[in-house]
Design an enzyme around this catalytic site. Sequence first.
Site, PDB file in Angstrom:
ATOM      1  N   THR A  93      34.585  40.968  41.639  1.00 23.36           N
ATOM      2  CA  THR A  93      35.654  40.229  42.318  1.00 23.36           C
ATOM      3  C   THR A  93      36.598  41.154  43.067  1.00 23.36           C
ATOM      4  OG1 THR A  93      37.629  38.892  41.853  1.00 23.36           O
ATOM      5  CG2 THR A  93      36.881  40.305  40.087  1.00 23.36           C
ATOM      6  N   ASP A  94      37.244  40.607  44.094  1.00 22.05           N
ATOM      7  CA  ASP A  94      38.273  41.383  44.810  1.00 22.05           C
ATOM      8  C   ASP A  94      39.507  41.624  43.943  1.00 22.05           C
ATOM      9  OD1 ASP A  94      39.287  38.791  44.822  1.00 22.05           O
ATOM     10  OD2 ASP A  94      39.543  38.667  47.000  1.00 22.05           O
ATOM     11  N   GLU A  95      39.633  40.884  42.849  1.00 23.34           N
ATOM     12  CA  GLU A  95      40.833  41.027  42.014  1.00 23.34           C
ATOM     13  C   GLU A  95      40.943  42.400  41.363  1.00 23.34           C
ATOM     14  OE1 GLU A  95      41.783  37.895  39.366  1.00 23.34           O
ATOM     15  OE2 GLU A  95      41.001  36.351  40.697  1.00 23.34           O
ATOM     16  N   TYR A  98      41.645  39.321  32.810  1.00 22.23           N
ATOM     17  CA  TYR A  98      40.374  39.030  33.487  1.00 22.23           C
ATOM     18  C   TYR A  98      40.003  40.138  34.461  1.00 22.23           C
ATOM     19  CZ  TYR A  98      37.372  37.276  37.205  1.00 22.23           C
ATOM     20  OH  TYR A  98      36.386  37.170  38.152  1.00 22.23           O
ATOM     21  N   LYS A 116      36.875  42.952  34.538  1.00 27.23           N
ATOM     22  CA  LYS A 116      35.895  43.030  35.631  1.00 27.23           C
ATOM     23  C   LYS A 116      35.896  44.448  36.217  1.00 27.23           C
ATOM     24  CE  LYS A 116      33.618  40.292  37.158  1.00 27.23           C
ATOM     25  NZ  LYS A 116      32.231  39.859  36.761  1.00 27.23           N
TER      26      LYS A 116
END
Length: 332
Positions: free
Chosen positions: A118-120, A145, A149
């Site tokens: 993810t970009d997060e 989260y 990741k």
Amino acid sequence: MRVLVTGGAGFIGSNFVHLTRRTRPDAQVTVLDAMTYAGHEQSLTGTGATLVRGDVADADVVDRLVADADLVVHFAAESHNDNSLREPWPFVQTNVIGTYTLLEAVRRHDVRYHHISTDEVYGDLALDDPHRFTEATAYNPSSPYSSTKGASDLLVRAWVRSFGVRATLSNCSNNYGPRQHVEKFIPRQITTLLDGGRPRLYGDGMNVRDWIHVDDHNDAVWTIVERGEMGATYLIGADGEADNLTVVRTLLDLMGRPGDDFEHVTDRPGHDRRYAIDSTRLRTELGWTPRYGDFRAGLAATIDWYRDNEDWWRPAKAATEAGYAAAGETAV
Ligand code: NAD
Ligand code: TDX
């Protein structure tokens, strides 16, 4: 080709299995999914995939399935930020230990691996920052989260460098489309509106997400699997930045409701302000382009899907809303 898809009963993984069926009908697909609250067996209907119920952190089942695969595409994760703020442990277990377990198996059996992320992991941007995330942006995750990741991504990079594992990685922006759990922003608002309720915006509603249709994400994943440079990371995005208030107003308009028919609720702790992806590398090196350019039309099709598939989402709706209420969400 024998493809093992982890988390294939979830939102993006099940759409990946459907896309694979349509575009690569010779692929034999096995799904490994723990069937948590986020897994729907119905999501695989008509795909011909074999579903194995099991945990990606279970080394025995993972070893057996990886030994029989030519390719592993790893979608399985605990995926919802709000849940990670209530109870972080399953995120560490599935996202970190699960990825470690898969990496050890692909290393043992020398199987090609693609890691979905993810970009997060890059943290957030200010609303007026002229920059977007690139493959060179430093990791700076905010939530349990996104930190798990990020940890899983770093494990993959280390297994490539240290052990020569044949892996690629992708970090994608926010996905929308059919079969997304009702806990997530867009399906939550659509199903609340279908029930006659009012959408719920966290904080001031000015947070920006970079939306991409799930089929564009999965088409990019196949592009990277087939043509990506070994060990490389590619950012996947479709230039779809929109603030949450605009998304809610578009849904209200498409569903025939007044533009102010929503409520502001308690903000998410640590709420990332803005995500924005620069996908130049994927576009120039691998020639990928998104096909779903019209976000409003994509949202209209997504509304139609939820209207037509109430049997899919209805069982989870009340419990999901009760979870938000129990976590203290209130109108502000
Ligand atoms: P999801 O929550 O809809 O699906 C996750 C699936 O994984 C479910 O079927 C669940 O049962 C399964 N699962 C959970 N724990 C498991 C375990 N221990 N073993 C086996 N299966 C397990 O999530 P999603 O939105 O489809 O996200 C899929 C992947 O894409 C995740 O890795 C996520 O980080 C990534 N991603 C999501 C988005 C997004 O916008 N949703 C954007 C970028 C990246
Ligand atoms: O009811 C809501 N109201 C609201 O304003 C919900 C559920 C969310 N929001 C806001 C929070 C975010 O700014 O909407 C935005 C999107 O929220 P989510 O759907 O929870 O997504 P996000 O936190 O951005 O993370 C998603 O994109 C990246 C996925 O859930 C992740 O799995 C992915 O990695």
